[in-house]
Design an enzyme around this catalytic site. Structure first.
Site, PDB file in Angstrom:
ATOM      1  N   HIS A 122       0.856  -1.116   0.071  1.00 33.40           N
ATOM      2  CA  HIS A 122       0.052  -0.131  -0.087  1.00 33.40           C
ATOM      3  C   HIS A 122       0.855   1.155   0.036  1.00 33.40           C
ATOM      4  O   HIS A 122       1.993   1.147   0.564  1.00 33.40           O
ATOM      5  CB  HIS A 122      -0.915  -0.019   1.220  1.00 33.40           C
ATOM      6  CG  HIS A 122      -1.907   0.958   1.371  1.00 33.40           C
ATOM      7  ND1 HIS A 122      -1.781   2.193   1.896  1.00 33.40           N
ATOM      8  CD2 HIS A 122      -3.180   0.799   1.308  1.00 33.40           C
ATOM      9  CE1 HIS A 122      -2.844   2.963   1.912  1.00 33.40           C
ATOM     10  NE2 HIS A 122      -3.829   2.046   1.729  1.00 33.40           N
ATOM     11  N   ASP A 199       3.350  -4.579   7.521  1.00 34.38           N
ATOM     12  CA  ASP A 199       2.306  -3.858   7.450  1.00 34.38           C
ATOM     13  C   ASP A 199       1.023  -4.957   7.680  1.00 34.38           C
ATOM     14  O   ASP A 199       0.670  -5.633   6.873  1.00 34.38           O
ATOM     15  CB  ASP A 199       2.107  -3.175   6.157  1.00 34.38           C
ATOM     16  CG  ASP A 199       0.827  -2.317   5.807  1.00 34.38           C
ATOM     17  OD1 ASP A 199      -0.044  -2.634   6.599  1.00 34.38           O
ATOM     18  OD2 ASP A 199       0.544  -1.772   4.841  1.00 34.38           O
ATOM     19  N   GLN A 202      -4.480  -5.256   7.123  1.00 35.36           N
ATOM     20  CA  GLN A 202      -5.243  -6.168   6.430  1.00 35.36           C
ATOM     21  C   GLN A 202      -4.926  -7.512   6.906  1.00 35.36           C
ATOM     22  O   GLN A 202      -5.742  -8.551   6.640  1.00 35.36           O
ATOM     23  CB  GLN A 202      -5.033  -6.394   4.950  1.00 35.36           C
ATOM     24  CG  GLN A 202      -5.238  -5.115   4.111  1.00 35.36           C
ATOM     25  CD  GLN A 202      -6.767  -4.827   4.121  1.00 35.36           C
ATOM     26  OE1 GLN A 202      -7.724  -5.364   4.564  1.00 35.36           O
ATOM     27  NE2 GLN A 202      -6.909  -3.421   4.011  1.00 35.36           N
ATOM     28  N   LYS A 225      -9.741  -1.229  10.854  1.00 44.71           N
ATOM     29  CA  LYS A 225      -9.906  -2.390   9.949  1.00 44.71           C
ATOM     30  C   LYS A 225     -10.266  -3.718  10.660  1.00 44.71           C
ATOM     31  O   LYS A 225     -10.479  -4.690  10.162  1.00 44.71           O
ATOM     32  CB  LYS A 225      -8.476  -2.724   9.190  1.00 44.71           C
ATOM     33  CG  LYS A 225      -7.688  -1.402   8.565  1.00 44.71           C
ATOM     34  CD  LYS A 225      -8.094  -1.263   7.071  1.00 44.71           C
ATOM     35  CE  LYS A 225      -7.250  -0.301   6.408  1.00 44.71           C
ATOM     36  NZ  LYS A 225      -7.768   0.259   5.318  1.00 44.71           N
ATOM     37  N   CYS A 363      -4.950   2.619  -3.325  1.00 42.20           N
ATOM     38  CA  CYS A 363      -3.604   3.014  -2.776  1.00 42.20           C
ATOM     39  C   CYS A 363      -2.320   2.045  -3.026  1.00 42.20           C
ATOM     40  O   CYS A 363      -1.804   1.753  -2.198  1.00 42.20           O
ATOM     41  CB  CYS A 363      -3.557   3.181  -1.381  1.00 42.20           C
ATOM     42  SG  CYS A 363      -4.908   4.391  -0.964  1.00 42.20           S
TER      43      CYS A 363
HETATM   44  N1  PLP Z   1      -1.559  -0.832   4.628  1.00 44.93           N
HETATM   45  C1  PLP Z   1      -2.498  -1.461   4.024  1.00 44.93           C
HETATM   46  C2  PLP Z   1      -2.153  -2.846   3.667  1.00 44.93           C
HETATM   47  C3  PLP Z   1      -3.956  -0.967   3.880  1.00 44.93           C
HETATM   48  O1  PLP Z   1      -4.823  -1.878   3.263  1.00 44.93           O
HETATM   49  C4  PLP Z   1      -4.145   0.365   4.326  1.00 44.93           C
HETATM   50  C5  PLP Z   1      -5.487   0.816   4.184  1.00 44.93           C
HETATM   51  O2  PLP Z   1      -6.481   0.471   3.460  1.00 44.93           O
HETATM   52  C6  PLP Z   1      -3.068   0.990   5.007  1.00 44.93           C
HETATM   53  C7  PLP Z   1      -1.878   0.697   4.913  1.00 44.93           C
HETATM   54  C8  PLP Z   1      -3.399   2.435   5.441  1.00 44.93           C
HETATM   55  O3  PLP Z   1      -4.382   2.196   6.670  1.00 44.93           O
HETATM   56  P1  PLP Z   1      -4.735   3.739   7.038  1.00 44.93           P
HETATM   57  O4  PLP Z   1      -5.390   4.706   6.216  1.00 44.93           O
HETATM   58  O5  PLP Z   1      -5.808   3.327   8.147  1.00 44.93           O
HETATM   59  O6  PLP Z   1      -3.586   4.428   8.133  1.00 44.93           O
END
Ligand code: PLP
Length: 405
Positions: A122, A199, A202, A225, A363
């Site tokens: 992401h 990260d 998910q 999430k 993203c």
């Molecule tokens: N990393 C992953 C794999 C995500 O799916 C997301 C959000 O969709 C993020 C990072 C960013 O999360 P946040 O917008 O809650 O900071």
């Protein structure tokens, strides 16, 4: 006591579906809905213990501090962290990774160093590293995909040179749902002495993590999430690493002593939590983890995967639509592309049928570039989804494709 898993009983605990009884919500990778237990926990805090934390001499301040630090303990237990002070509160995954990049990255990375990230990442696990790398003269390199949409492990091992200082990997792709083989990849990174950030945005809601067993150095996730409020997330980091890391934001609460001659800083975790933290949200996150802990988590995960498989079996029967990756290790996420039809048009028609999905690049620009796509359509499942949701989505998709063909 853990009750047998029932998606219908779970759904009844989520007030959003009382307001939208016909909603087929398949955008759970973007954000999940909140059970009553989480909404109640936040409301209860504001009604009974609202005060700022770590500063007030009065009893309400003590109650708020107890509740907030209790939430930190609850999260440490959920992650199986060795020490509670390894849990840093942030606004979400994005801020957690920015913290790691700005504090650890800026103090550790040097000219010529390499930050190695996967193509599945992401933007939140790419851009903060690019910003710091640019500043210090390091470079960001990408682990490519294999034909199955997984990471190319042969290429990964070849890229792991002694110049690699950080490896950043997603626990589960937010687009294709692919779950890279983290154990093998982390162990290889550790053999060359690299620091590893996972990260977990998910992953946290679909199986979670045991940070001690994982063997990484950082683990980031967002509360929203995993059935918790927005505005709260966590960066877990090894205690030894945090002890060496400088502050990244200045202000109240992160200091030991301030004078115009100079300032000394608090110990972790407070050194990394400048200003008033998201107090009610942290309490909401602890309530969400308690709620999850009351479920039969293996049955819940099996339910989500069964929904994904039912959806994908239905997709196989439709013309002009393809699943981006059918790799065997995937979370409850499925991404689609269409022959000759733009996913935006499909998503708009689906919304007309009351089916909420995500469309675009989610993203994950580099992943879409690698797949030669400008957009995809994503469905993602959570505990409260049902087989009826899947069937409604498939029927709506079939009708949409017929209309747009
Ligand atoms: N990393 C992953 C794999 C995500 O799916 C997301 C959000 O969709 C993020 C990072 C960013 O999360 P946040 O917008 O809650 O900071």
């Amino acid at each position: 006591m853990t009750a047998p898993f029932s998606a219908a009983s779970v759904r009844a605990e989520f007030p959003i579906f009382r307001h939208h009884p016909d909603l087929v919500y398949l955008d759970n990778a973007a954000t999940t809905h909140k059970p009553l237990a989480v909404l109640d926990a936040e409301r209860h805090f504001y009604e009974t213990a609202n005060a700022n934390v770590h500063r007030a001499a009065h009893r309400l301040g003590a109650a708020a501090t107890d509740a907030f630090e209790g939430a930190r303990h609850r999260i440490a237990t959920h992650l199986n962290a060795a020490h509670v002070d390894e849990v840093l509160f942030t606004r979400g995954t994005t801020e957690a990774i920015n913290l790691a990049a700005n504090s650890w990255g800026r103090s550790q990375l040097r000219r010529g160093d390499v930050v190695l990230l996967s193509t599945l990442e992401h933007h939140a696990n790419i851009v903060p590293w690019q910003l710091v790398a640019q500043e210090v003269g390091a470079s960001v390199q990408a682990i490519p995909l294999d034909a199955d949409g997984n990471l190319d492990l042969t290429a990964y091992h070849a890229l792991l040179t002694s110049r690699v200082r950080l490896v950043g990997l997603t626990q589960c792709s937010n687009t294709t749902g692919v779950q890279p083989p983290l154990t093998e990849m982390i162990s290889a990174a550790k053999q060359i002495g690299a620091t590893v950030l996972i990260d977990g945005a998910q992953g946290i809601g679909h199986g979670g993590v045991d940070v001690q067993a994982l063997g990484a150095d950082f683990y980031a996730f967002s509360g929203h999430k995993v059935y918790a409020p927005t505005g709260i997330g966590v960066l877990w980091a090894r205690r030894e690493l945090l002890a060496q890391m400088p502050p990244w934001q200045g202000g109240g609460e992160m200091i030991e002593r301030v004078s115009f001659a100079g300032t000394t800083f608090a110990e972790p975790p407070f050194r990394f939590e400048a200003g008033t933290p998201p107090i009610a949200q942290a309490i909401g996150l602890a309530a969400a983890l308690n709620w999850l802990g009351e479920q039969d988590v293996s049955a819940l995960m099996a339910h989500e995967i069964a929904l994904r498989d039912r959806f994908e079996a239905g997709i196989a029967m439709l013309p002009d639509v393809h699943i981006l990756s059918s790799h065997n290790s995937r979370g409850p996420i499925s991404a689609l592309r269409f022959d000759g039809i733009h996913p935006y048009d499909v998503a708009q028609f689906l919304d007309g049928y009351g089916v909420a999905v995500r469309v675009g690049q989610h993203c994950a620009g580099p992943l879409h570039q690698a797949l030669g796509l400008d957009a995809s359509l994503r469905v993602s499942f959570a505990a409260y989804n049902s087989e009826a949701d899947v069937d409604t989505a498939l029927a709506a998709l079939a009708a949409t494709l017929e209309l747009l063909a």
